[in-house]
Design a protein around this motif. Sequence first.
Motif, short mmCIF file in Angstrom:
data_model
loop_
_atom_site.label_atom_id
_atom_site.label_comp_id
_atom_site.label_asym_id
_atom_site.label_seq_id
_atom_site.Cartn_x
_atom_site.Cartn_y
_atom_site.Cartn_z
N THR A 163 0.79 -1.24 0.00
CA THR A 163 0.00 0.00 0.00
C THR A 163 0.82 1.28 0.00
O THR A 163 0.30 2.34 -0.32
CB THR A 163 -0.92 0.05 1.24
N VAL A 164 2.07 1.20 0.36
CA VAL A 164 2.85 2.42 0.61
C VAL A 164 2.98 3.33 -0.61
O VAL A 164 2.92 4.56 -0.48
CB VAL A 164 4.24 2.09 1.21
N ALA A 165 3.12 2.78 -1.79
CA ALA A 165 3.29 3.63 -2.97
C ALA A 165 2.04 4.46 -3.23
O ALA A 165 2.13 5.67 -3.47
CB ALA A 165 3.63 2.77 -4.20
N ASN A 166 0.89 3.84 -3.16
CA ASN A 166 -0.37 4.55 -3.39
C ASN A 166 -0.62 5.57 -2.27
O ASN A 166 -1.03 6.70 -2.53
CB ASN A 166 -1.53 3.57 -3.49
N ILE A 167 -0.39 5.17 -1.03
CA ILE A 167 -0.59 6.07 0.10
C ILE A 167 0.35 7.26 0.00
O ILE A 167 -0.04 8.41 0.26
CB ILE A 167 -0.44 5.32 1.44
N LEU A 168 1.59 7.03 -0.39
CA LEU A 168 2.55 8.12 -0.53
C LEU A 168 2.13 9.09 -1.63
O LEU A 168 2.23 10.31 -1.47
CB LEU A 168 3.96 7.58 -0.80
N ALA A 169 1.62 8.57 -2.74
CA ALA A 169 1.15 9.44 -3.83
C ALA A 169 -0.02 10.31 -3.36
O ALA A 169 -0.08 11.50 -3.65
CB ALA A 169 0.75 8.61 -5.05
N ILE A 170 -0.93 9.72 -2.59
CA ILE A 170 -2.06 10.47 -2.05
C ILE A 170 -1.58 11.51 -1.05
O ILE A 170 -2.03 12.66 -1.07
CB ILE A 170 -3.09 9.51 -1.42
N ALA A 171 -0.66 11.12 -0.18
CA ALA A 171 -0.12 12.05 0.82
C ALA A 171 0.54 13.25 0.14
O ALA A 171 0.36 14.39 0.58
CB ALA A 171 0.88 11.33 1.72
N GLU A 172 1.25 13.01 -0.91
CA GLU A 172 1.92 14.10 -1.64
C GLU A 172 0.90 15.00 -2.34
O GLU A 172 0.98 16.22 -2.25
CB GLU A 172 2.90 13.51 -2.66
N ALA A 173 -0.07 14.40 -2.99
CA ALA A 173 -1.06 15.17 -3.74
C ALA A 173 -1.97 16.01 -2.84
O ALA A 173 -2.43 17.07 -3.25
CB ALA A 173 -1.92 14.24 -4.59
N HIS A 174 -2.18 15.56 -1.61
CA HIS A 174 -3.13 16.24 -0.72
C HIS A 174 -2.46 16.86 0.50
O HIS A 174 -3.14 17.14 1.50
CB HIS A 174 -4.25 15.27 -0.33
N ARG A 175 -1.16 17.05 0.42
CA ARG A 175 -0.39 17.77 1.44
C ARG A 175 -0.57 17.20 2.85
O ARG A 175 -0.89 17.90 3.79
CB ARG A 175 -0.76 19.27 1.42
N CYS A 176 -0.38 15.90 2.97
CA CYS A 176 -0.48 15.20 4.26
C CYS A 176 0.94 14.92 4.74
O CYS A 176 1.50 13.86 4.46
CB CYS A 176 -1.28 13.92 4.11
N HIS A 177 1.50 15.86 5.46
CA HIS A 177 2.91 15.79 5.82
C HIS A 177 3.23 14.65 6.79
O HIS A 177 4.27 14.00 6.67
CB HIS A 177 3.37 17.13 6.38
N VAL A 178 2.34 14.39 7.75
CA VAL A 178 2.59 13.31 8.71
C VAL A 178 2.54 11.97 7.99
O VAL A 178 3.38 11.10 8.23
CB VAL A 178 1.59 13.38 9.88
N LEU A 179 1.56 11.80 7.12
CA LEU A 179 1.43 10.55 6.36
C LEU A 179 2.62 10.36 5.43
O LEU A 179 3.16 9.26 5.31
CB LEU A 179 0.11 10.57 5.57
#
Length: 195
Positions: free
Chosen positions: A135-151
């Motif tokens: 899951t990490v690749a997809n979660i990281l892409a979402i975190a980057e796109a939506h400015r989720c710094h902790v994630l």
Amino acid sequence: MLYSLSRPPARPRLTRSVGPFFFFLLFRCPFHARNSSPPQLTRAPAAVPAVFRAELFAAIKEGRSTNDPVRIDAMEPQVFKALLCFVYTDSLTEMKQEEEATMCQHLLVAADTYDMERLKLICEHKLCKHIDVGTVANILAIAEAHRCHVLRSACFAFLGRKANLTAVMDSDGFEHLNASCPSLVKELLAMHSMT
């Protein structure tokens, strides 16, 4: 005000029995989610997201009737239902453990779209618990796109272990990450070349 992901700020709950939400009246204006029929709703929301208000005022300004449906086609009905449940109850709907990561990804995107910071923080916190090789690749892409710094930091911590990064690099998710966020991939590879 900064909020801790481990304890988002609490708001009073209206009710636990909110029923189905594919149709919802807000200032007498119905919202329909894609492929849904309109069930009944009897409660008012605890907090109206600003984007919903803007949509309503845009409809009024354009001369459309407030009885005309406002279509929301950018999300699946079950995600919209969970979003509305959160608006009405200030809590997430019950989810099966195996569906939680996917639903939280969709809800995080919706929360960012509708400027619902508390929901976004809750989803970010839950997604931190679902980071693994698959899951990490997809979660990281979402975190980057939506400015989720902790994630984003949690994903980087997971990928900071060479064995995890190697396993992820062999996955389809890594190809997606490389295509959607090439700067992240460069940052990850630079981080590992330094160690």
